[in-house]
Design a protein around this motif. Structure first.
Motif, mmCIF file in Angstrom:
data_model
loop_
_atom_site.group_PDB
_atom_site.id
_atom_site.type_symbol
_atom_site.label_atom_id
_atom_site.label_comp_id
_atom_site.label_asym_id
_atom_site.label_seq_id
_atom_site.Cartn_x
_atom_site.Cartn_y
_atom_site.Cartn_z
ATOM 1 N N CYS A 1 -1.471 11.125 2.259
ATOM 2 C CA CYS A 1 -0.120 11.267 3.167
ATOM 3 C C CYS A 1 -0.088 13.166 2.170
ATOM 4 C CB CYS A 1 1.592 11.663 3.083
ATOM 5 S SG CYS A 1 1.908 9.832 3.673
ATOM 6 N N GLU A 2 0.215 13.323 1.038
ATOM 7 C CA GLU A 2 -0.062 14.180 0.207
ATOM 8 C C GLU A 2 -1.397 14.623 0.345
ATOM 9 O OE1 GLU A 2 -0.205 15.122 -4.562
ATOM 10 O OE2 GLU A 2 0.064 13.599 -3.570
ATOM 11 N N GLN A 3 -2.549 14.094 0.654
ATOM 12 C CA GLN A 3 -3.524 14.667 1.224
ATOM 13 C C GLN A 3 -3.632 15.564 2.117
ATOM 14 O OE1 GLN A 3 -7.745 12.741 2.465
ATOM 15 N NE2 GLN A 3 -7.483 12.332 -0.367
ATOM 16 N N LEU A 4 -3.120 14.767 3.276
ATOM 17 C CA LEU A 4 -2.819 15.691 4.955
ATOM 18 C C LEU A 4 -1.902 16.758 4.624
ATOM 19 C CD1 LEU A 4 -3.298 12.824 7.011
ATOM 20 C CD2 LEU A 4 -5.085 14.140 6.310
ATOM 21 N N GLU A 5 -1.470 16.767 3.244
ATOM 22 C CA GLU A 5 -0.148 18.042 3.116
ATOM 23 C C GLU A 5 0.755 17.612 3.940
ATOM 24 O OE1 GLU A 5 -1.973 22.211 4.570
ATOM 25 O OE2 GLU A 5 -2.984 21.681 2.826
ATOM 26 N N MET A 6 1.719 16.048 3.816
ATOM 27 C CA MET A 6 2.756 15.302 4.240
ATOM 28 C C MET A 6 3.036 15.377 3.785
ATOM 29 S SD MET A 6 0.943 13.582 7.769
ATOM 30 C CE MET A 6 0.141 14.242 9.244
ATOM 31 N N THR A 7 4.587 14.503 3.912
ATOM 32 C CA THR A 7 6.019 13.915 2.373
ATOM 33 C C THR A 7 5.888 12.444 3.596
ATOM 34 O OG1 THR A 7 6.508 16.373 1.965
ATOM 35 C CG2 THR A 7 7.174 14.309 1.057
ATOM 36 N N TYR A 8 5.828 11.030 2.153
ATOM 37 C CA TYR A 8 6.426 10.140 2.892
ATOM 38 C C TYR A 8 7.670 9.686 2.062
ATOM 39 C CZ TYR A 8 5.025 5.223 2.288
ATOM 40 O OH TYR A 8 5.303 4.238 2.122
ATOM 41 N N HIS A 9 8.206 8.934 3.229
ATOM 42 C CA HIS A 9 9.599 8.605 2.787
ATOM 43 C C HIS A 9 9.777 7.045 3.337
ATOM 44 C CE1 HIS A 9 10.796 12.436 2.214
ATOM 45 N NE2 HIS A 9 10.387 13.102 3.469
ATOM 46 N N PRO A 10 9.215 6.417 2.110
ATOM 47 C CA PRO A 10 9.632 4.970 2.345
ATOM 48 C C PRO A 10 11.075 4.698 2.396
ATOM 49 C CG PRO A 10 9.109 5.179 0.072
ATOM 50 C CD PRO A 10 9.362 6.565 0.908
ATOM 51 N N ALA B 1 0.980 -1.019 -0.271
ATOM 52 C CA ALA B 1 0.126 0.063 -0.276
ATOM 53 C C ALA B 1 0.858 1.246 -0.265
ATOM 54 C CB ALA B 1 -0.581 -0.454 1.219
ATOM 55 N N SER B 2 2.381 1.112 -0.183
ATOM 56 C CA SER B 2 2.607 2.598 -0.208
ATOM 57 C C SER B 2 2.581 3.156 -0.653
ATOM 58 C CB SER B 2 3.980 1.811 -1.125
ATOM 59 O OG SER B 2 5.569 3.080 -0.453
ATOM 60 N N ALA B 3 1.642 3.236 -2.052
ATOM 61 C CA ALA B 3 0.928 4.340 -3.338
ATOM 62 C C ALA B 3 0.677 4.926 -2.661
ATOM 63 C CB ALA B 3 1.114 3.894 -4.429
ATOM 64 N N LYS B 4 -0.350 3.699 -1.745
ATOM 65 C CA LYS B 4 -2.129 4.397 -1.497
ATOM 66 C C LYS B 4 -1.775 5.698 -0.018
ATOM 67 C CE LYS B 4 -4.437 1.929 1.485
ATOM 68 N NZ LYS B 4 -5.771 1.065 1.739
ATOM 69 N N LEU B 5 -0.554 4.663 0.602
ATOM 70 C CA LEU B 5 -0.386 5.912 1.711
ATOM 71 C C LEU B 5 0.707 7.411 1.026
ATOM 72 C CD1 LEU B 5 1.680 3.095 4.455
ATOM 73 C CD2 LEU B 5 0.589 5.168 4.748
ATOM 74 N N ALA B 6 1.453 7.422 0.559
ATOM 75 C CA ALA B 6 1.787 8.451 -0.476
ATOM 76 C C ALA B 6 0.738 9.624 -1.317
ATOM 77 C CB ALA B 6 3.008 8.144 -1.884
ATOM 78 N N THR B 7 0.183 9.251 -1.577
ATOM 79 C CA THR B 7 -1.159 9.684 -1.859
ATOM 80 C C THR B 7 -2.233 10.238 -1.319
ATOM 81 O OG1 THR B 7 -1.670 8.468 -3.718
ATOM 82 C CG2 THR B 7 -3.362 9.699 -3.675
ATOM 83 N N ARG C 1 -13.245 6.075 5.747
ATOM 84 C CA ARG C 1 -13.638 6.474 4.527
ATOM 85 C C ARG C 1 -12.136 7.420 3.719
ATOM 86 N NH1 ARG C 1 -16.922 7.253 8.983
ATOM 87 N NH2 ARG C 1 -16.774 9.911 8.673
ATOM 88 N N ARG C 2 -12.286 8.546 3.603
ATOM 89 C CA ARG C 2 -10.659 8.640 3.428
ATOM 90 C C ARG C 2 -10.035 7.958 2.007
ATOM 91 N NH1 ARG C 2 -8.467 13.464 8.333
ATOM 92 N NH2 ARG C 2 -10.829 14.786 7.781
ATOM 93 N N LEU C 3 -9.605 6.980 3.006
ATOM 94 C CA LEU C 3 -8.440 6.042 1.955
ATOM 95 C C LEU C 3 -9.912 5.197 0.988
ATOM 96 C CD1 LEU C 3 -6.740 4.207 4.820
ATOM 97 C CD2 LEU C 3 -5.331 6.125 3.059
ATOM 98 N N ALA C 4 -10.609 5.353 1.261
ATOM 99 C CA ALA C 4 -11.501 4.294 0.246
ATOM 100 C C ALA C 4 -12.205 5.595 -0.839
ATOM 101 C CB ALA C 4 -12.581 3.862 0.482
ATOM 102 N N SER C 5 -12.161 6.982 -0.925
ATOM 103 C CA SER C 5 -11.962 8.129 -2.003
ATOM 104 C C SER C 5 -11.023 8.522 -2.658
ATOM 105 C CB SER C 5 -12.431 9.409 -1.019
ATOM 106 O OG SER C 5 -11.316 9.903 -0.608
ATOM 107 N N LEU C 6 -9.637 7.254 -1.924
ATOM 108 C CA LEU C 6 -8.529 7.829 -3.216
ATOM 109 C C LEU C 6 -8.368 6.253 -4.072
ATOM 110 C CD1 LEU C 6 -5.918 7.694 -0.267
ATOM 111 C CD2 LEU C 6 -7.166 9.325 -1.663
ATOM 112 N N GLN C 7 -9.386 5.456 -3.857
ATOM 113 C CA GLN C 7 -9.294 4.382 -4.923
ATOM 114 C C GLN C 7 -10.084 4.720 -6.411
ATOM 115 O OE1 GLN C 7 -10.753 0.939 -2.921
ATOM 116 N NE2 GLN C 7 -9.226 1.160 -0.976
#
Length: 276
Positions: free
Chosen positions: A51-60, A43-49, A270-276
């Motif tokens: 985080c972007e929605q939350l105005e955070m930057t994701y670094h795996p 789910a790395s891509a989902k987490l990155a997206t 709910r927010r994660l589901a909206s990303l799909q």
């Protein structure tokens, strides 16, 4: 604000829930989210997206298993026990501090008071559940022979002084300690943290920064009625859902803070589901 987590694919939703709670309650201009795993998360891509929605930057950060080829491991002591202790090896060299959080916490007030505190000569800042586990605290000191430490620190919330950690924390010391003390280690990474570095940890109040969500009534009792639910909602920064009965599991509806967790958890889903 630099945030550190170590999860596998089973805890992606829980990690996202922690991030939701931080975004809702912490006033910071910049969030950098570092996630350590031993393989690329599905789910790395989902987490990155997200985080972007939350105005955070994701670094795996994916760790090469060969890095721990010499480390003592068993079914009880998997490689993951080393990740938070040796995270400095994998983080950018220009980071001076980072806040490690387990994925079973909520941040219900602004984290800045904790994150910005003066660490001076301390490697870490962490909380002791002293008033809740005083007898266990004494036993742990005897078991780990760390009598100079203030108590037994919980490793689920760790503010790290990376500049000093790079100088003092050595992987060989960690590996050797585990190898030499296998028979007395109960919570391996937490035991190692306390045994080797307990006297270099800054104590912070657990009722503010590592509130054991199972023990609400106990906190209220030991504070002579001050630390009520209303007090916690106003003052506590980090709620920690310790133990086996996690609030996201089905039919785990006990505890005065379960509904609060479910609020953030369901909002996140709910927010994660909206990303799909």
């Amino acid at each position: 604000m630099n945030l550190l987590f170590s999860i596998d694919d089973r805890f992606v939703d829980q990690l996202a829930t922690v991030l939701t709670s931080i975004a809702e309650n912490t006033n910071a201009e910049d969030f950098q989210v570092y996630v350590i795993a031993d393989h690329p998360l599905e789910a790395s891509a989902k987490l990155a997206t997200y985080c972007e929605q939350l105005e955070m930057t994701y670094h795996p950060i994916v760790i090469d298993p060969q890095d721990f080829a010499q480390a003592p491991i068993t079914d009880r002591y998997p490689t993951t026990i080393y990740y938070r202790l040796l995270a400095y090896k994998y983080l950018p060299a220009d980071l001076d501090r980072i806040l490690y959080l387990d994925a079973d916490v909520l941040c219900i007030n602004d984290l800045q008071s904790f994150y910005q505190m003066d660490l001076s000569h301390h490697l870490y800042a962490s909380a002791i559940h002293t008033a809740l586990t005083n007898t266990t605290d004494v036993i742990n000191k005897i078991r780990l022979q760390n009598f100079d430490a203030d108590g037994y620190y919980n490793s689920g919330v760790l503010l790290m002084n990376l500049e000093l950690i790079r100088q003092r924390v050595k992987e060989k010391d960690v590996f050797n300690y585990i190898e030499e003390n296998r028979l007395v280690l109960l919570l391996p990474d937490q035991d190692v943290l306390n045994a080797l570095y307990g006297d270099q940890i800054k104590s912070v109040p657990d009722e503010l920064y590592n509130f054991d969500a199972r023990k609400g009534r106990t906190y209220e009792t030991i504070s002579f009625g001050e630390w009520t639910l209303d007090w916690v909602m106003k003052h506590t920064v980090i709620l920690h859902y310790c133990g086996r009965d996690k609030p996201w599991l089905p039919n785990k509806n006990t505890g005065r803070y379960t509904a609060l967790y479910k609020h953030y958890y369901n909002l996140t889903l709910r927010r994660l589901a909206s990303l799909q």
